[in-house]
Design a protein around this motif. Sequence first.
Motif: not given
Length: 173
Positions: A162-173
């Motif tokens: 399991v990897i926990r991430v902080h999604l910076l703006e624009g990464l998941a779009e």
Amino acid sequence: MTEWFKVGKIVNTHGVRGEIRVISSTDFADDRYQVGTKLMIKNENENKEISVVVRHHRRHKNFDLLEFEGYHSINDVEQFKGSTLYVSEEYLEELEENEFYYHEIIGSTVITESGEELGKVKEIFETGANDVWVVQRLGGGKDILLPYIEDVVKDIDLENKVIRVHLLEGLAE
């Protein structure tokens, strides 16, 4: 039983003297393709495995070029096109803290800091500045490209994959 780990894909031959062109999926290419290293070539389509020993390695453009002992012409290596290269676990070395082998990361579930599951890491590629992890979204959709940097990757639990991430703006779009 020996465990084998993927290190590259044979995409073509190179020249007439038995070299093959490999797209590597390891960030330790010089170690993996060191002269004398035993590799396994697997052709999943034909369900065939061939053990080889590296005779020569060099970089050319974005490829690793390899020659194997006993394979001296293009006719000898033509059969390997489209196959996958594997290295034995005996060639793996202990890594320092916060360093990981690709096979340890690929297949891991990626979740956000709030616990939302994004998908699984399906591939890793090098960009020069940092690695980029390709996350295949749950339920399909466009893959997420995560840079392996401190601001994004917050925690890696290898035991539970399991990897926990902080999604910076624009990464998941």
